[in-house]
Design a protein around this motif. Sequence first.
Motif, PDB file in Angstrom:
ATOM      1  N   GLU A   4       0.837  -1.205   0.000  1.00 16.66           N
ATOM      2  CA  GLU A   4       0.000   0.000   0.000  1.00 16.66           C
ATOM      3  C   GLU A   4       0.873   1.257   0.000  1.00 16.66           C
ATOM      4  O   GLU A   4       0.577   2.233  -0.675  1.00 16.66           O
ATOM      5  CB  GLU A   4      -0.929  -0.004   1.219  1.00 16.66           C
ATOM      6  CG  GLU A   4      -2.097   0.918   1.098  1.00 16.66           C
ATOM      7  CD  GLU A   4      -2.985   0.600  -0.100  1.00 16.66           C
ATOM      8  OE1 GLU A   4      -3.265   1.551  -0.864  1.00 16.66           O
ATOM      9  OE2 GLU A   4      -3.406  -0.547  -0.283  1.00 16.66           O
ATOM     10  N   CYS A   5       1.962   1.214   0.729  1.00 16.23           N
ATOM     11  CA  CYS A   5       2.889   2.359   0.766  1.00 16.23           C
ATOM     12  C   CYS A   5       3.551   2.608  -0.579  1.00 16.23           C
ATOM     13  O   CYS A   5       3.903   3.739  -0.905  1.00 16.23           O
ATOM     14  CB  CYS A   5       3.972   2.126   1.815  1.00 16.23           C
ATOM     15  SG  CYS A   5       3.372   2.123   3.500  1.00 16.23           S
ATOM     16  N   ARG A   6       3.722   1.561  -1.354  1.00 11.28           N
ATOM     17  CA  ARG A   6       4.413   1.676  -2.640  1.00 11.28           C
ATOM     18  C   ARG A   6       3.512   2.124  -3.777  1.00 11.28           C
ATOM     19  O   ARG A   6       3.984   2.406  -4.868  1.00 11.28           O
ATOM     20  CB  ARG A   6       5.062   0.341  -2.999  1.00 11.28           C
ATOM     21  CG  ARG A   6       6.216   0.015  -2.099  1.00 11.28           C
ATOM     22  CD  ARG A   6       6.852  -1.281  -2.479  1.00 11.28           C
ATOM     23  NE  ARG A   6       8.046  -1.522  -1.672  1.00 11.28           N
ATOM     24  CZ  ARG A   6       8.639  -2.679  -1.560  1.00 11.28           C
ATOM     25  NH1 ARG A   6       8.168  -3.722  -2.221  1.00 11.28           N
ATOM     26  NH2 ARG A   6       9.703  -2.811  -0.814  1.00 11.28           N
ATOM     27  N   LYS A   7       2.219   2.199  -3.529  1.00 10.75           N
ATOM     28  CA  LYS A   7       1.297   2.650  -4.567  1.00 10.75           C
ATOM     29  C   LYS A   7       1.418   4.166  -4.723  1.00 10.75           C
ATOM     30  O   LYS A   7       1.515   4.896  -3.756  1.00 10.75           O
ATOM     31  CB  LYS A   7      -0.146   2.296  -4.207  1.00 10.75           C
ATOM     32  CG  LYS A   7      -0.435   0.817  -4.276  1.00 10.75           C
ATOM     33  CD  LYS A   7      -1.883   0.552  -3.925  1.00 10.75           C
ATOM     34  CE  LYS A   7      -2.185  -0.936  -3.982  1.00 10.75           C
ATOM     35  NZ  LYS A   7      -3.566  -1.219  -3.550  1.00 10.75           N
ATOM     36  N   TYR A  40       1.707   4.059  11.202  1.00 11.10           N
ATOM     37  CA  TYR A  40       1.448   5.391  11.730  1.00 11.10           C
ATOM     38  C   TYR A  40       1.590   6.371  10.574  1.00 11.10           C
ATOM     39  O   TYR A  40       2.605   6.368   9.888  1.00 11.10           O
ATOM     40  CB  TYR A  40       2.461   5.751  12.817  1.00 11.10           C
ATOM     41  CG  TYR A  40       2.326   4.954  14.083  1.00 11.10           C
ATOM     42  CD1 TYR A  40       1.718   5.494  15.199  1.00 11.10           C
ATOM     43  CD2 TYR A  40       2.800   3.654  14.160  1.00 11.10           C
ATOM     44  CE1 TYR A  40       1.602   4.767  16.374  1.00 11.10           C
ATOM     45  CE2 TYR A  40       2.685   2.915  15.322  1.00 11.10           C
ATOM     46  CZ  TYR A  40       2.089   3.482  16.425  1.00 11.10           C
ATOM     47  OH  TYR A  40       1.968   2.748  17.581  1.00 11.10           O
ATOM     48  N   VAL A  41       0.597   7.208  10.366  1.00 11.25           N
ATOM     49  CA  VAL A  41       0.656   8.217   9.317  1.00 11.25           C
ATOM     50  C   VAL A  41       0.682   9.577  10.006  1.00 11.25           C
ATOM     51  O   VAL A  41      -0.214   9.910  10.776  1.00 11.25           O
ATOM     52  CB  VAL A  41      -0.548   8.116   8.353  1.00 11.25           C
ATOM     53  CG1 VAL A  41      -0.521   9.237   7.315  1.00 11.25           C
ATOM     54  CG2 VAL A  41      -0.552   6.752   7.670  1.00 11.25           C
ATOM     55  N   CYS A  42       1.738  10.332   9.728  1.00 14.17           N
ATOM     56  CA  CYS A  42       1.932  11.632  10.369  1.00 14.17           C
ATOM     57  C   CYS A  42       2.037  12.721   9.309  1.00 14.17           C
ATOM     58  O   CYS A  42       2.558  12.495   8.222  1.00 14.17           O
ATOM     59  CB  CYS A  42       3.212  11.624  11.202  1.00 14.17           C
ATOM     60  SG  CYS A  42       3.279  10.281  12.401  1.00 14.17           S
ATOM     61  N   VAL A  51      -2.950   2.322  12.388  1.00 13.15           N
ATOM     62  CA  VAL A  51      -3.918   1.485  11.676  1.00 13.15           C
ATOM     63  C   VAL A  51      -3.284   0.119  11.461  1.00 13.15           C
ATOM     64  O   VAL A  51      -2.059  -0.006  11.413  1.00 13.15           O
ATOM     65  CB  VAL A  51      -4.357   2.116  10.338  1.00 13.15           C
ATOM     66  CG1 VAL A  51      -5.124   3.398  10.580  1.00 13.15           C
ATOM     67  CG2 VAL A  51      -3.173   2.372   9.424  1.00 13.15           C
ATOM     68  N   THR A  52      -4.113  -0.896  11.330  1.00 15.15           N
ATOM     69  CA  THR A  52      -3.591  -2.264  11.261  1.00 15.15           C
ATOM     70  C   THR A  52      -4.006  -3.033  10.014  1.00 15.15           C
ATOM     71  O   THR A  52      -3.702  -4.208   9.890  1.00 15.15           O
ATOM     72  CB  THR A  52      -4.013  -3.057  12.511  1.00 15.15           C
ATOM     73  OG1 THR A  52      -5.433  -3.029  12.614  1.00 15.15           O
ATOM     74  CG2 THR A  52      -3.385  -2.469  13.764  1.00 15.15           C
ATOM     75  N   THR A  53      -4.710  -2.370   9.092  1.00 20.35           N
ATOM     76  CA  THR A  53      -5.100  -3.052   7.854  1.00 20.35           C
ATOM     77  C   THR A  53      -4.686  -2.209   6.649  1.00 20.35           C
ATOM     78  O   THR A  53      -4.622  -0.976   6.740  1.00 20.35           O
ATOM     79  CB  THR A  53      -6.618  -3.291   7.774  1.00 20.35           C
ATOM     80  OG1 THR A  53      -7.280  -2.029   7.628  1.00 20.35           O
ATOM     81  CG2 THR A  53      -7.142  -4.029   8.992  1.00 20.35           C
ATOM     82  N   PRO A  54      -4.432  -2.848   5.513  1.00 14.50           N
ATOM     83  CA  PRO A  54      -4.106  -2.098   4.309  1.00 14.50           C
ATOM     84  C   PRO A  54      -5.214  -1.120   3.897  1.00 14.50           C
ATOM     85  O   PRO A  54      -4.928  -0.029   3.419  1.00 14.50           O
ATOM     86  CB  PRO A  54      -3.904  -3.180   3.253  1.00 14.50           C
ATOM     87  CG  PRO A  54      -3.463  -4.375   4.029  1.00 14.50           C
ATOM     88  CD  PRO A  54      -4.252  -4.293   5.312  1.00 14.50           C
ATOM     89  N   ALA A  55      -6.461  -1.481   4.096  1.00 14.58           N
ATOM     90  CA  ALA A  55      -7.579  -0.604   3.728  1.00 14.58           C
ATOM     91  C   ALA A  55      -7.554   0.678   4.561  1.00 14.58           C
ATOM     92  O   ALA A  55      -7.773   1.781   4.024  1.00 14.58           O
ATOM     93  CB  ALA A  55      -8.905  -1.324   3.896  1.00 14.58           C
ATOM     94  N   LEU A  60      -5.964   6.658   4.889  1.00 15.13           N
ATOM     95  CA  LEU A  60      -5.160   7.732   5.457  1.00 15.13           C
ATOM     96  C   LEU A  60      -4.207   8.332   4.421  1.00 15.13           C
ATOM     97  O   LEU A  60      -4.019   9.549   4.372  1.00 15.13           O
ATOM     98  CB  LEU A  60      -4.345   7.236   6.654  1.00 15.13           C
ATOM     99  CG  LEU A  60      -5.105   7.040   7.948  1.00 15.13           C
ATOM    100  CD1 LEU A  60      -4.171   6.487   9.034  1.00 15.13           C
ATOM    101  CD2 LEU A  60      -5.730   8.340   8.420  1.00 15.13           C
ATOM    102  N   LEU A  61      -3.606   7.487   3.605  1.00 17.44           N
ATOM    103  CA  LEU A  61      -2.658   7.975   2.602  1.00 17.44           C
ATOM    104  C   LEU A  61      -3.352   8.774   1.504  1.00 17.44           C
ATOM    105  O   LEU A  61      -2.739   9.630   0.880  1.00 17.44           O
ATOM    106  CB  LEU A  61      -1.883   6.806   1.991  1.00 17.44           C
ATOM    107  CG  LEU A  61      -0.912   6.100   2.924  1.00 17.44           C
ATOM    108  CD1 LEU A  61      -0.269   4.903   2.227  1.00 17.44           C
ATOM    109  CD2 LEU A  61       0.164   7.050   3.450  1.00 17.44           C
ATOM    110  N   ALA A  62      -4.639   8.509   1.284  1.00 13.99           N
ATOM    111  CA  ALA A  62      -5.402   9.235   0.265  1.00 13.99           C
ATOM    112  C   ALA A  62      -5.637  10.686   0.680  1.00 13.99           C
ATOM    113  O   ALA A  62      -5.874  11.542  -0.158  1.00 13.99           O
ATOM    114  CB  ALA A  62      -6.726   8.543  -0.002  1.00 13.99           C
TER     115      ALA A  62
END
Length: 64
Positions: A4-7, A40-42, A51-55, A60-62
């Motif tokens: 997910e981070c690499r998308k 953790y998204v900061c 958060v503990t799931t890719p979804a 959060l990354l969106a």
Amino acid sequence: MIAECRKGFRPYDVVLLRAPGTERVAPFTEEIPADRTAAYVCANHACHPPVTTPAELAKLLAGP
């Protein structure tokens, strides 16, 4: 979670991994249970709860 981070193109993102058996990477990683993955998204000097799931991570990354 790494997938997910690499998308997408995120040139300013930092990914910190704590491998199993690693005692300490950063102070906040001590609270992460060793038996599960958490992200953790900061932004702007503040962090969202882990958060503990890719979804959840994708949401959060969106951004807002």
